[in-house]
Write a protein that holds these residues in place. Structure first.
Motif, PDB file in Angstrom:
ATOM      1  N   GLN A 296       3.143  -7.976  -3.724  1.00 24.32           N
ATOM      2  CA  GLN A 296       3.808  -8.048  -5.034  1.00 24.32           C
ATOM      3  C   GLN A 296       4.789  -6.900  -5.196  1.00 24.32           C
ATOM      4  N   ALA A 297       4.383  -5.695  -4.757  1.00 24.18           N
ATOM      5  CA  ALA A 297       5.280  -4.533  -4.841  1.00 24.18           C
ATOM      6  C   ALA A 297       6.504  -4.771  -3.944  1.00 24.18           C
TER       7      ALA A 297
ATOM      8  N   ASN B  89       8.831  -7.320  -5.702  1.00 22.53           N
ATOM      9  CA  ASN B  89       9.531  -6.653  -6.805  1.00 22.53           C
ATOM     10  C   ASN B  89      10.700  -5.834  -6.280  1.00 22.53           C
TER      11      ASN B  89
ATOM     12  N   GLN C 206      13.585  -7.908  -4.923  1.00 20.91           N
ATOM     13  CA  GLN C 206      14.316  -8.516  -6.049  1.00 20.91           C
ATOM     14  C   GLN C 206      15.243  -7.504  -6.712  1.00 20.91           C
ATOM     15  N   LEU C 207      14.730  -6.288  -6.904  1.00 27.17           N
ATOM     16  CA  LEU C 207      15.533  -5.233  -7.527  1.00 27.17           C
ATOM     17  C   LEU C 207      16.753  -4.913  -6.653  1.00 27.17           C
TER      18      LEU C 207
ATOM     19  N   TYR D 145      13.186   0.931 -10.806  1.00 25.74           N
ATOM     20  CA  TYR D 145      11.967   0.129 -10.624  1.00 25.74           C
ATOM     21  C   TYR D 145      11.098   0.223 -11.890  1.00 25.74           C
ATOM     22  N   LYS D 146      10.969   1.462 -12.398  1.00 24.47           N
ATOM     23  CA  LYS D 146      10.152   1.646 -13.616  1.00 24.47           C
ATOM     24  C   LYS D 146      10.756   0.880 -14.782  1.00 24.47           C
TER      25      LYS D 146
ATOM     26  N   LYS E 294      12.554  -1.788 -14.716  1.00 22.86           N
ATOM     27  CA  LYS E 294      12.440  -3.249 -14.559  1.00 22.86           C
ATOM     28  C   LYS E 294      10.991  -3.735 -14.624  1.00 22.86           C
ATOM     29  N   TYR E 295      10.071  -2.950 -14.045  1.00 25.46           N
ATOM     30  CA  TYR E 295       8.701  -3.457 -13.910  1.00 25.46           C
ATOM     31  C   TYR E 295       7.652  -2.672 -14.712  1.00 25.46           C
ATOM     32  N   ASN E 296       8.079  -1.599 -15.390  1.00 22.54           N
ATOM     33  CA  ASN E 296       7.152  -0.777 -16.152  1.00 22.54           C
ATOM     34  C   ASN E 296       5.981  -0.304 -15.284  1.00 22.54           C
TER      35      ASN E 296
ATOM     36  N   PRO F 137       6.858   2.666  -8.427  1.00 22.61           N
ATOM     37  CA  PRO F 137       6.867   2.045  -7.102  1.00 22.61           C
ATOM     38  C   PRO F 137       5.972   2.833  -6.139  1.00 22.61           C
TER      39      PRO F 137
END
Ligand code: ALA
Length: 395
Positions: A66-67, A70, A73-74, A314-315, A317-319, A322
């Motif tokens: 999942q990481a 993510n 995608q970023l 990353y933070k 976008k995904y809260n 990473p």
């Protein structure tokens, strides 16, 4: 009794790797395709470079997968909307390999024959890479592993690359630093012997412990599905080690670290390999994870400005923060974009492979990135330690 089980598992572990290869051989025979000859050739021209991303999005390795998804995608968003790599657009197709060899082979077949991708990023586990990468090699489709750290992956052939530092690079550094700082003389070792990565991690720990004159007082093994490690930890306790060395994927690592604190003591040092590089260690093992020392390719505190920008994005976008797996996957997307740029519009899979091989000193979140002559990653490793529920640099 443990010894007999150990040798049976060691045998099964090795057969498991070979079993993966024969699965791939059967799949090759069944599909009989050959890369650029399979219908319309994949190219980077006429729009975006089509990349297949095979990650473990479900199953026990999903915290890594999942990481990774993510992060890719970023990176793809940055590349496509902000023009982060001028002239290049990425079209990324995501598939779940579930951390399973057969599922991985099916995903690779789809990417190679149906989607006709220019290159593949993934899969998450070395075990799956050893089973599925031979299909891509046979079909002349470049693969960039972003988390495979077992020995033998890039030896599959000249289309197989990785940006993930191998256990053979990371572990000698981890053992040396742990020995010097913790004054280790005698350890117990616990490793999974039915998985290519955990087996490789063990092989490298053994070599490095021997090279540093650290005595291995007890060696114990476990299998992928195991949740209970008290028999092995009790054996290790009986050998009176000063530290526990662990080669495990995250699902087992959480159970081992939690149970080791109960059986071997609150303060015994625990030293692990790449599988422990996930915040899931802290979120699932809680306080038990404090003090665990882990060899890694990346740390969140690194001063590299690219890395700091990545962490912020990353933070946002995904809260979430990473981890090393996200950093390697993010770097991987940029490495593929750079290769697509160098290969040029209309380039096919072979030109893409050649361009990947020419990447040298590329600024990435992992630092200045180059491939070795053997298509492995080349940049300095780090050692992390869990402090107050976060990975800090062990120094
Ligand atoms: N580093 C782990 C592997 O190679 C995830 O399987």
């Amino acid at each position: 009794m443990i010894d007999a089980r150990q040798s049976r598992r060691a045998l099964l572990g090795r057969v498991g790797v070979l079993g993966g290869l024969s699965l791939a051989t059967a799949a090759l025979a069944a599909c009989g395709q050959s890369g650029d000859n399979a219908g319309a050739p994949a190219t980077s021209g006429g729009g975006a470079a089509k990349i297949g991303a095979a990650f473990a999005l479900t199953g026990p390795a999903a915290v890594y997968g999942q990481a990774q998804k993510n992060a890719v995608q970023l990176a793809a968003e940055e590349i496509n909307s902000a023009g982060a790599v001028p002239g290049v657009k990425l079209e990324v197709l995501y598939e779940d390999d579930a951390g399973d060899k057969t599922a991985g082979i099916n995903v690779f077949q789809k990417f190679i024959n149906q989607d006709k991708v220019l290159a593949i990023i993934g899969p998450t586990l070395s075990d799956v890479a050893l089973a599925a990468d031979p299909l891509a090699q046979q079909a002349s489709v470049p693969v960039l592993g972003v988390s495979n750290t077992a020995n033998g992956v890039t030896q599959i052939g000249n289309f197989i690359f990785r940006d993930s530092l191998t256990e053979s690079v990371v572990i000698p550094n981890t053992v040396k630093r742990a020995k010097d700082k913790l004054n280790l003389k005698r350890v117990g070792v616990l490793y999974g012997n039915d998985d290519a990565f955990t087996q490789s991690g063990y092989d490298e720990f053994k070599k490095a412990l021997d090279a540093n004159a650290v005595q291995i007082a007890s060696t114990q093994t476990f299998g992928k599905a195991d949740k209970e490690f008290s028999a092995q930890l009790t054996q290790i306790k009986g050998a009176n080690p000063e530290a526990l060395v662990v080669s495990a994927l995250i699902a087992a690592a959480v159970g081992i670290v939690t149970q080791a604190r109960q059986l071997l003591g609150e303060t015994i040092p625990i030293v692990g390999g790449n599988g422990l590089n996930s915040p899931a260690l802290m979120s699932q093992a809680g306080k038990a994870a404090d003090g665990v020392v882990v060899g890694a390719a990346w740390n969140v505190a690194t001063a590299n400005p690219k890395s700091q920008a990545f962490i912020t994005a990353y933070k946002a976008k995904y809260n979430a923060e990473p981890d090393q797996f996200a950093a390697q996957a993010y770097a991987g997307a940029y490495i593929l974009a750079e290769a697509a740029k160098r290969a040029g519009a209309g380039a096919g899979r072979d030109a893409m492979r050649k361009a990947m091989g020419e990447i040298k000193g590329l600024p990435t979140v992992l630092g200045s990135f180059s491939f070795t002559a053997g298509r492995d990653a080349e940049h300095p490793p780090v050692v992390q330690v869990v402090r107050d529920g976060k990975f800090a640099i062990f120094e």
